[in-house]
Structures are given as structure tokens and as C-alpha cells.
Design an enzyme around this catalytic site. Structure first.
Site, PDB file in Angstrom:
ATOM      1  N   HIS A 191       0.823  -1.207   0.000  1.00  0.00           N
ATOM      2  CA  HIS A 191       0.000   0.000   0.000  1.00  0.00           C
ATOM      3  C   HIS A 191       0.860   1.260   0.000  1.00  0.00           C
ATOM      4  O   HIS A 191       0.360   2.337  -0.301  1.00  0.00           O
ATOM      5  CB  HIS A 191      -0.987  -0.028   1.164  1.00  0.00           C
ATOM      6  CG  HIS A 191      -2.136  -0.942   0.877  1.00  0.00           C
ATOM      7  ND1 HIS A 191      -2.138  -2.261   1.265  1.00  0.00           N
ATOM      8  CD2 HIS A 191      -3.275  -0.735   0.184  1.00  0.00           C
ATOM      9  CE1 HIS A 191      -3.246  -2.821   0.836  1.00  0.00           C
ATOM     10  NE2 HIS A 191      -3.958  -1.926   0.182  1.00  0.00           N
ATOM     11  N   ARG A 337     -15.377   2.810  -0.352  1.00  0.00           N
ATOM     12  CA  ARG A 337     -15.134   1.487   0.210  1.00  0.00           C
ATOM     13  C   ARG A 337     -15.037   1.634   1.723  1.00  0.00           C
ATOM     14  O   ARG A 337     -14.291   2.487   2.211  1.00  0.00           O
ATOM     15  CB  ARG A 337     -13.823   0.923  -0.353  1.00  0.00           C
ATOM     16  CG  ARG A 337     -13.488  -0.427   0.261  1.00  0.00           C
ATOM     17  CD  ARG A 337     -12.305  -1.036  -0.407  1.00  0.00           C
ATOM     18  NE  ARG A 337     -11.058  -0.467   0.043  1.00  0.00           N
ATOM     19  CZ  ARG A 337      -9.873  -0.825  -0.446  1.00  0.00           C
ATOM     20  NH1 ARG A 337      -9.801  -1.723  -1.404  1.00  0.00           N
ATOM     21  NH2 ARG A 337      -8.768  -0.276   0.014  1.00  0.00           N
ATOM     22  N   GLU A 438     -12.015  -9.820  -4.585  1.00  0.00           N
ATOM     23  CA  GLU A 438     -10.562  -9.893  -4.388  1.00  0.00           C
ATOM     24  C   GLU A 438     -10.134 -11.148  -3.643  1.00  0.00           C
ATOM     25  O   GLU A 438      -9.013 -11.230  -3.162  1.00  0.00           O
ATOM     26  CB  GLU A 438     -10.009  -8.623  -3.740  1.00  0.00           C
ATOM     27  CG  GLU A 438     -10.748  -8.139  -2.525  1.00  0.00           C
ATOM     28  CD  GLU A 438     -10.235  -6.805  -1.983  1.00  0.00           C
ATOM     29  OE1 GLU A 438      -9.222  -6.284  -2.465  1.00  0.00           O
ATOM     30  OE2 GLU A 438     -10.869  -6.288  -1.052  1.00  0.00           O
ATOM     31  N   ASN A 461      -5.104  -6.446  -6.913  1.00  0.00           N
ATOM     32  CA  ASN A 461      -3.922  -6.471  -6.031  1.00  0.00           C
ATOM     33  C   ASN A 461      -4.030  -7.619  -5.035  1.00  0.00           C
ATOM     34  O   ASN A 461      -3.088  -8.379  -4.830  1.00  0.00           O
ATOM     35  CB  ASN A 461      -3.775  -5.161  -5.257  1.00  0.00           C
ATOM     36  CG  ASN A 461      -3.785  -3.956  -6.161  1.00  0.00           C
ATOM     37  OD1 ASN A 461      -3.497  -4.083  -7.339  1.00  0.00           O
ATOM     38  ND2 ASN A 461      -4.126  -2.805  -5.633  1.00  0.00           N
ATOM     39  N   CYS A 509     -10.466  -2.164 -10.161  1.00  0.00           N
ATOM     40  CA  CYS A 509      -9.809  -1.028  -9.505  1.00  0.00           C
ATOM     41  C   CYS A 509      -8.423  -1.380  -8.962  1.00  0.00           C
ATOM     42  O   CYS A 509      -7.840  -0.578  -8.233  1.00  0.00           O
ATOM     43  CB  CYS A 509     -10.693  -0.457  -8.402  1.00  0.00           C
ATOM     44  SG  CYS A 509     -11.049  -1.628  -7.089  1.00  0.00           S
TER      45      CYS A 509
HETATM   46  C1  PEP Z   1      -7.052  -4.463  -4.611  1.00  0.00           C
HETATM   47  O1  PEP Z   1      -6.834  -5.314  -3.758  1.00  0.00           O
HETATM   48  O2  PEP Z   1      -6.871  -4.635  -5.829  1.00  0.00           O
HETATM   49  C2  PEP Z   1      -7.552  -3.127  -4.223  1.00  0.00           C
HETATM   50  C3  PEP Z   1      -7.935  -2.258  -5.124  1.00  0.00           C
HETATM   51  O3  PEP Z   1      -7.556  -2.830  -2.907  1.00  0.00           O
HETATM   52  P1  PEP Z   1      -6.239  -2.512  -2.057  1.00  0.00           P
HETATM   53  O4  PEP Z   1      -5.095  -2.358  -2.985  1.00  0.00           O
HETATM   54  O5  PEP Z   1      -6.517  -1.280  -1.294  1.00  0.00           O
HETATM   55  O6  PEP Z   1      -6.124  -3.720  -1.181  1.00  0.00           O
HETATM   56 MG    MG Z   2      -7.626  -5.088  -1.763  1.00  0.00          MG
END
Ligand code: PEP
Ligand code: MG
Length: 584
Positions: A191, A337, A438, A461, A509
Site C-alpha cells: 500500500h 469502500r 478480491e 492487487n 480497480c
Molecule cells: C485491490 O486489492 O486490488 C484493491 C484495489 O484494494 P487494495 O489495494 O486497497 O487492497
Molecule cells: Mg484489496
């Protein structure tokens, strides 16, 4: 000149001075003895360190009071009280004059002892002990002239260099004073990488040990495209990079001068939505100005990560942030979110589990944490419902793996709604509720969700990390964490196909969408809405305009035959190269 190779995380080039920051505990200090004649000097250093720490705390207190209210300001008062306790100061001074040790060692050993004492007295004092350790760090920063991340003292933007930056620390960097980020440790899926994109600064992570070499450095270069750090470049290399920087500025000016229509139209006339991912409310303005049809992901956990240590944002802080984003988007949809805390996103000074978790990415994070901390979850929901009258808000829950989790979260959401209804508090009655897709569990059981949820958003991600059983923040296994992975592509395809069968909106996303070469593949897999780092919106719209859907489908069909990420990457790169050469 020294050149280091790391992981390219956010494109762009910065040339300038390095400023080294720490985001974590300062390491323990060596016991160095002094001569009796040096005692006075060390005592003066201690006095100056106390003065500096005091002034910094007063500034933080005033900032917190102004931005978050008096309740938050008072938290700093508690620190100031401990710092100004005469007993503590005299114990440190005594260590210097009686044991003839340096100021650093006296501060370190005295405050460590005091923290241990508190902790052993009663486990309930653990937080107090942490406060003492925080003060120890503040005093050591003063003595060692280290800059803490949230205390920028420079007036000019500098390249921020650190051994490691936690997402909470990175989110405290001031973008106006940060021209680039470079760290010794870190991985692309972290992150911290996401915050770098929010700050919109060239970033290279994981270049390996370089901080010990920076003492004499006058000029450094960070190349976010090639993942390179250059210390003290030769005149030739410097001139080359100055030219590259000018080219990049020109390119940005060209993109910004283009027509900013909401949709990007492909060559065969299909409308594509390129929305923005944001972490901080002020980023919504950029999304709107770049013509994004919405915010596809607002990572609200950053409200918690930027709160003063040990505190949670209150309902008003949530409300103000969501209202600001809703208003900035002026009627375009904002997908909020709910907090995705846990794993690598832990607010300073707060714990959600009694002991550190052995596998935090498989632990109490995201929606699981929300369901376990009802009051915290309800505070957020109340605020976002109240903010919904200022724009068009949708809500999604992170890391949902079972339909029951979604239903429980929805039940709490509806309960808070009913409470507001009873109190005649206005809110939008038609807020869509969706999930992040996810986890492989969500992908494989998506049909079960399709009856209940209003929309899906694919979080590549995390989906990639859970599909490949590969920690997204761990560079030792990064060769498995590749966005072109055939497993991930199949999961995206399945999600898009099921969503379409059930007529539910689906977007993507994850970071994968912010990479230009990936766009044709994603369009070929059937996506029509992609949410990306705001700084990439204009560029990616232009990419969409250079392709026909038929070409993208052909590319996706060829990618589906590939057996490895490397093959898929080569396919995408070759296709990209051909297109850009022929000036699509
Ligand atoms: C993801 O996991 O792709 C996502 C967009 O959320 P984050 O990167 O904040 O976990
Ligand atoms: Mg995520």
C-alpha cells in the site's frame, strides 16, 4: 556516480536533493562513554532536544485541534505532560553526569527502562509504555537530526529516502515537499506503492542498501519508469535526465490540454469509463478536472492512517471527508469502500488483536474487522449516509469471501439507515451496495453474490496475492506476484462474464488497470469501466481511444493461450510496441 536498481512503482523523473526520513522506531543507541569535561555539552544537547520536541508537539497539537477538533488536540497534551515531567528529564540528565554516557544513550536507556517498568507493572499500561517510546523517538530525532515523516522542515521539494516506509507514514508525506520517493525495502503490491500514486510522485522501492552511501550526495535522480536511483550523476547523465524530465513535462502539458470528455471512445465507438482511485479527499478534484466519470474506489482507511496516533476518526471527520469528495465530483458517482484496515494498513498506536497476528494478510482485516468492531463500522456508515445527500454515493465492502459476510455487512448498513430514518436525518435512499472481488472464493461463488449485490469491483492487487498464495508486500516471492498471471486473467474473465450474465455492473480497480500496456487486454476481457491512479486518467483515456474492441478481443484471446506471465507480458509489450511505433 552510483546507480541502484529497484522496483519501478510510479512513473516520472525527479532530480534534486535527498532528505532521509524515518517512519519507524529509531534503533537502540550504543553505550558510548564521554569525558567529564563533555558533560555540560551533552546536558545542553538534552536541553535543546527537549525544547525541539516540545515545539514539535505543540505544533502537532495545534494542527490536530484545527483539523480534527479539540478532542484530538488534547491527545498531544498528554504527551506534553509526560515530556515536561521534571522527574523524567532529571533521570536522563543524571545518567549523563553520573554514568558519563552520551545524551543519545541516556535518553534511550532511561526511557526504555521506564517503558519496561510500566509494562511489567500492569498490561493495561501497555499504551502508556508506547507513549514513552514515542517520546524517546522524538527526542532521538532531535539529537540525531533525523526528520520524522510528518515533520517536513524543508521548504523546497526533496526526494524522500527511507529504509522502509509504512503506508501510514507515507500517507503523512506532504506532496508539496516531496518530489520523489525511494526506499531500500518494499514491494510493488504494497500500500506504500499505492500512496505514492496518490501523491503523484515518481517512486522506486526496494533498491537495497544505499542510505549509508548518501552522506556526501549533493544530487540524486529517481527514475520511476526504469526503477532507478542515481547518486551523484556524471554531467552527461544529469544532462540526459534533464532532457527526459523536460520531455515528460511537455507530454503532461499536451495531455492536459486535450478535450476532457467523460467517456473515452474506442476506434469502433464503444464508451469506456476511466474512473479515479483515491486515498485522500483532495484527490477527487483532480479526478473531476481530468474528466473522470466517477471515483471508482475511495480507500477510506487512509482517514484512520492519518489520524493522530492511538485515535480513530470521529463521525464528523468521516462526514467532512465524504462530503468533500461527493461535492468535488459534482453528481458523478463516488464509490466509497468501507475501511479496509488490517494486514499492512494498521493505524499507529491502535491494536485490533491482543497479540500480533502470525499471518496478518490471512487474518482480521477488511470486512472481517468491520463485522467484529460494530461501533467503528456504524460510525463510518452513519457518516457516509449523511454525506450521500451531497452527491451520488455507492458503497462497497472489501475482501468479502462469503455471501454471509456481505449479508451481515448489509444488515448493519440497513440498521444504521433505519436509525437515521427514525431521526429524520436526510440521506439518499438508493445507495447501491457492492463488493470488491478480491478473493478466489468470491470469484468461484460469484453467482451466489449476483442475486444480492448491486455491483462488483475487481481488486486485482489482493486477488493476485490470494490466487498465487504470495504476500503482495514480500519482495522475496515477487516473481510470482505478476499481473499478467494466466490464473489472474482467468479470474477476471470469469468475474466479468458472470456479472454480465446477471446484468450487474463490474469494474476493475486494482493497480493492474493503471498500467497502459494492460488496457487493451482488460478491454478484451470485457471490462468497460476501469478505476486508476488519478495521475494516469488522461493517459489511459488516450490509450483506449487508440484501440478497437475487436483488436482488444483478439489480443485477449491470444493471451488466453499463454502458459506463463512472461509470455503474456511479451505479447502485451510487442503489441504495445507495434502500436506506439505506428503512432496509433
Ligand atoms: C485491490 O486489492 O486490488 C484493491 C484495489 O484494494 P487494495 O489495494 O486497497 O487492497
Ligand atoms: Mg484489496
Amino acid at each position: 556516480m552510483k546507480v541502484y536498481q529497484g522496483v519501478p512503482v510510479y512513473p516520472g523523473v525527479a532530480i534534486g536533493k535527498l532528505s532521509v526520513v524515518v517512519s519507524d522506531r529509531v534503533g537502540s543507541q550504543k553505550r558510548v562513554l564521554i569525558q567529564p569535561g563533555q558533560v555540560d555539552k551533552e546536558l545542553r544537547r538534552i536541553e535543546a532536544a527537549f525544547r525541539g520536541a516540545n515545539a514539535a508537539l505543540e505544533t502537532s497539537r495545534d494542527d490536530a485541534t484545527r483539523q480534527l477538533g479539540a478532542e484530538f488536540g488534547r491527545l498531544y497534551e498528554a504527551y506534553l505532560l509526560i515530556l515536561n515531567d521534571a522527574g523524567m528529564r532529571s533521570r536522563i540528565e543524571k545518567a549523563v553526569s553520573e554514568h558519563l554516557v552520551t545524551a543519545e544513550y541516556a535518553v534511550d536507556s532511561t526511557l526504555n527502562q521506564q517503558a519496561d517498568l510500566l509494562r511489567n507493572l500492569d498490561p493495561h499500561y501497555a499504551e502508556r509504555a508506547n507513549d514513552i517510546l514515542d517520546l524517546r523517538d522524538r527526542l532521538l530525532h532531535e539529537l540525531l537530526s533525523i526528520r520524522a515523516v510528518d515533520r517536513a522542515e524543508t521548504t523546497e521539494p526533496t526526494i524522500v529516502a527511507a529504509s522502509f516506509l509504512k503506508p501510514s507514514a507515507a500517507s503523512k508525506l506532504d506532496p508539496a515537499k516531496t518530489s520523489a520517493i525511494v526506499t531500500e525495502n518494499g514491494a510493488i503490491g504494497s500500500h506504500t506503492a499505492i500512496v505514492a500514486a496518490a501523491l503523484h510522485v515518481p517512486t522506486v522501492l526496494g533498491v537495497g542498501s544505499f542510505l549509508t552511501e548518501t552522506g556526501e550526495t549533493t544530487v540524486a535522480i529517481v527514475d520511476g519508469e526504469l526503477g532507478r536511483l542515481v547518486l551523484d550523476p556524471t554531467p552527461d547523465v544529469l544532462a540526459q535526465y534533464e532532457r527526459k524530465l523536460n520531455r515528460l513535462h511537455e507530454e503532461q502539458r499536451r495531455l492536459e490540454s486535450k478535450n476532457r470528455s467523460i467517456y473515452a471512445k474506442t476506434l469502433d465507438g464503444v464508451d469506456i469509463e476511466i474512473k479515479g482511485n483515491i486515498e485522500f479527499p483532495q484527490e477527487a478534484k483532480t479526478c473531476y478536472e481530468y474528466g473522470a466519470p466517477g471515483v471508482g474506489l475511495y480507500r477510506t482507511e487512509f482517514l484512520y492512517l492519518t489520524s493522530p496516533s492511538g485515535t480513530l476518526p470521529n463521525e464528523e471527520a468521516h462526514f467532512e471527508a465524504y462530503k468533500q469528495v461527493a461535492e468535488a465530483m459534482n453528481g458523478r458517482q463516488v464509490t466509497i469502500r468501507t475501511f479496509d484496515l488490517g494486514a499492512d494498513k494498521l493505524p499507529n498506536g491502535l491494536k485490533f488483536t491482543p497479540e500480533p497476528e502470525p499471518n496478518p494478510f490471512l487474518g482480521l482485516r477488511s470486512v472481517r474487522l468491520s463485522l467484529r468492531n460494530g461501533d467503528m463500522f456504524r460510525t463510518q456508515i452513519r457518516a457516509l449516509l449523511r454525506a450521500s445527500v451531497y452527491g451520488k454515493i455507492a458503497v462497497m465492502f472489501p475482501l468479502v469471501s462469503t455471501i454471509m459476510e456481505f449479508r451481515k455487512a448489509r444488515m448493519i448498513f440497513n440498521d444504521v439507515r433505519d436509525e437515521l430514518l427514525e431521526k429524520n436525518v436526510p440521506f439518499d435512499r438508493d445507495i447501491p451496495l457492492g463488493i470488491m472481488v478480491e478473493t478466489p472464493a468470491a470469484v468461484i461463488t460469484l453467482e451466489q453474490f449476483a442475486h444480492d449485490v448491486d455491483f462488483f469491483s475487481i481488486g486485482t492487487n489482493d486477488l493476485l496475492q490470494y490466487a498465487m498464495a504470495t504476500d503482495r508486500t514480500n519482495p522475496s516471492v515477487s516473481e510470482l506476484y505478476e499481473q499478467e498471471s494466466p490464473a489472474l486473467l482467468r479470474m477476471i474473465k470469469r468475474t466479468v462474464d458472470v456479472a454480465r450474465t446477471y446484468d450487474k455492473p463490474v469494474s476493475l480497480c486494482g493497480q493492474m488497470g493503471s498500467v497502459p500496456e494492460n488496457i487493451p487486454l482488460l478491454l478484451g476481457l470485457g471490462l468497460r469501466t476501469i478505476s486508476v491512479a488519478p495521475g494516469m486518467i488522461l493517459r489511459l483515456k488516450e490509450v483506449c481511444e487508440g484501440y478497437s474492441i475487436a483488436d482488444c478481443q483478439d489480443l485477449a484471446a491470444r493471451a488466453a493461450l499463454m502458459e506463463s506471465s512472461t509470455e503474456v507480458r511479451m505479447l502485451l509489450r510487442n503489441d504495445w510496441h507495434e502500436r506506439t511505433q505506428t503512432g496509433y
